[in-house]
Enzyme design. Structure first.
Site, mmCIF file in Angstrom:
data_model
loop_
_atom_site.group_PDB
_atom_site.id
_atom_site.type_symbol
_atom_site.label_atom_id
_atom_site.label_comp_id
_atom_site.label_asym_id
_atom_site.label_seq_id
_atom_site.Cartn_x
_atom_site.Cartn_y
_atom_site.Cartn_z
ATOM 1 N N GLU A 72 0.792 -1.232 0.000
ATOM 2 C CA GLU A 72 0.000 0.000 0.000
ATOM 3 C C GLU A 72 0.824 1.282 0.000
ATOM 4 O O GLU A 72 0.796 2.050 0.975
ATOM 5 C CB GLU A 72 -0.973 0.009 1.191
ATOM 6 C CG GLU A 72 -1.946 -1.148 1.182
ATOM 7 C CD GLU A 72 -3.080 -0.987 2.204
ATOM 8 O OE1 GLU A 72 -3.080 0.007 2.955
ATOM 9 O OE2 GLU A 72 -3.968 -1.860 2.232
ATOM 10 N N GLU A 84 -5.393 -8.608 0.559
ATOM 11 C CA GLU A 84 -6.103 -8.263 1.800
ATOM 12 C C GLU A 84 -7.542 -7.920 1.452
ATOM 13 O O GLU A 84 -7.810 -7.309 0.402
ATOM 14 C CB GLU A 84 -5.501 -7.028 2.501
ATOM 15 C CG GLU A 84 -4.199 -7.267 3.201
ATOM 16 C CD GLU A 84 -3.663 -6.002 3.875
ATOM 17 O OE1 GLU A 84 -4.470 -5.155 4.320
ATOM 18 O OE2 GLU A 84 -2.428 -5.875 3.940
#
Ligand code: FCB
Length: 468
Positions: free
Chosen positions: A169, A358
């Site tokens: 991320e 995720e």
């Protein structure tokens, strides 16, 4: 609970869970580990909920057996975890810490012994503080340091680990770390955030090159969190606001990583701040071959124009409060956004395998008087998001794996221990893990899919079981 859940049928997808070092390991001073930017940030008054830190977390460094047993209980085929950089390289010029390397070596071997494939994330936000002191992700030192750290880990574990994530991320690390300031290192400067975004992708490219230099057969990818955005209305201001939000949260990273260029509207939107930070950088070199792309999917948002410009990251755009079903922290539960985001990736790169690295929901889970945690909202969430995977797959997305966030409740960054995302309930007083209803559901689903994918060593067929 059914013993096998066969539908939707996604038998060739690999099923597992994800976690990250600082969120679960604890033992922050053990074996010469030095502080990371998250140790420093969490110690700052007001930075995290109730002042929570990762000091003890789930105690996974001391008791990896608990995570391993939880994974076996699920029948997981894959486990994604990260390596703590400041455990391995606690100071500038330090030799790699053998004791800490031994911990990860044993973890990998024990996973493999249980038939679980390890996926390593090299950067899940815990930059060594000593590198922050040299400019962090806004300078070149972090990029060089990350290339070195990547080589050290690939050399130590590359014979046993096939699949690698360079950076987790980069959007959050860059914009929340350097502009909204809600993540470490807690700065508030748009120029810095842009510099960090470019340097994180630079670090990804350097890390990928090092992993491949050490292990030619390694499979390398990056994890992006992409949000599914929608304009609040047809009026041109709202459409422009949604496009800007999409630029900052999604396209900036998609274009750098997959195209080696900045989005066409980036210069107009960021102005001088971007020219300044991108000068002298060969942006086309940021695009390196990928073996897969990781998608973290949590967010769907409706965006409207906000002339007040109060949101530091989105400026003239604002996300509307969620009106439909949501998590305990007000994040919309919106499975169609997962299908849409997978299809967006598939459209950009039809041949590139995709892993959902995720996906999960933060709830205020509790253990009831009978000793059970009945997180039926998570069961529904999981079921509906798996259905969304199946939809995207039937429409052409090359999905290879799904990893639920998270194996166990853990330190959730600025939210501390307030939000629980685990399939296993963590008793923070003891570090013990207890399966929630969602763990039982996911285990039944994984069993069902493994059963559909045919006989395997140790499977129900070999054991001669007949579950009709
Ligand atoms: C993601 C992070 C992960 C976890 C989830 C809930 O942004 O990658 O570490 O905290 O959110």
């Amino acid at each position: 609970m059914e013993e096998f859940i066969a539908y939707p049928e996604l038998a060739d997808v690999k099923w597992g869970t994800a976690s990250a070092a600082y969120q679960i390991e604890g033992a922050v001073g053990a074996d010469s580990r030095s502080p990371s930017i998250w140790d420093t940030f969490a110690a700052r008054p007001g930075a995290t909920f109730r002042g929570d830190t990762g000091k003890r977390a789930c105690r996974a460094y001391r008791r990896p057996d608990r995570s391993l047993d939880a994974l076996s209980g699920l029948g997981a085929q894959v486990y994604r975890f990260s390596v703590s950089w400041s455990r391995i390289l606690p100071s500038p010029g330090a030799a790699p810490n053998r004791v800490a390397l031994g911990y990860y070596r044993r973890l990998v071997e024990q996973l493999l012994a249980r038939g679980i494939e390890p996926i390593i994330t090299l950067y899940h936000w815990d930059l060594p503080q000593w590198l922050q002191d040299r400019g962090g992700w806004t300078g070149a030192a972090a990029v060089e340091g990350f290339a070195h750290f990547s080589a050290v880990i690939a050399e130590a574990l590359g014979d046993a680990v096939k699949r690698w994530v360079t950076v987790n991320e980069p959007y959050c690390a860059a914009f929340h770390g350097h502009l909204s300031g809600v993540h470490a290192p807690g700065h508030r400067d748009e120029g810095e955030a842009l510099r960090a975004a470019l340097m994180l992708i630079n670090g990804h490219a350097a890390s990928a090159a090092e992993i491949r230099r050490v292990r030619r057969d390694a499979k390398v990818g990056i994890v992006l969190n992409l949000s599914d955005l929608e304009a609040a209305s047809d009026n041109p201001e709202d459409a422009r606001a949604a496009r800007h939000a999409d630029l900052v949260e999604n396209r900036l990273f998609l274009d750098l990583v997959l195209r080696g260029r900045l989005p066409d509207d980036a210069a107009g939107y960021f102005g001088d701040r971007l020219t300044f930070v991108s000068d002298g950088l060969d942006i086309s070199a940021l695009r390196v071959p990928l073996d897969f792309i990781g998608l973290n999917y949590y967010e769907h948002n409706v965006v409207e124009a906000a002339p007040d410009g109060l949101d530091p990251v989105l400026r003239g755009a604002r996300k509307l409060p969620v009106t439909g079903p949501s998590s305990a922290n007000g994040v919309a539960i919106y499975p169609p956004g997962l299908s849409r985001t997978l299809l967006r990736l598939a459209e950009m790169e039809p041949e590139l395998p995709i892993w959902v690295t995720e996906n999960g929901i933060g709830l205020a889970d509790y253990i009831g008087p009978d000793g059970d945690c009945r997180d039926y909202e998570r069961v529904n969430y999981l079921r509906d998001h798996i259905a969304a995977l199946a939809r995207a797959r039937s429409m052409g997305a090359r999905l290879e794996g799904y990893l639920h966030w998270s194996l166990m409740d853990s330190f959730e960054w600025a939210s501390g221990y307030q939000l629980r995302y685990g399939l296993f309930y963590t008793d923070y007083a003891t570090g013990e893990l207890k399966p929630k209803a969602s763990a039982a559901w996911y285990a039944a689903y994984i069993r069902g899919q493994r059963r559909l994918s045919g006989p395997r060593k140790g499977s129900w067929r070999e054991k001669g079981a007949d579950h009709g």
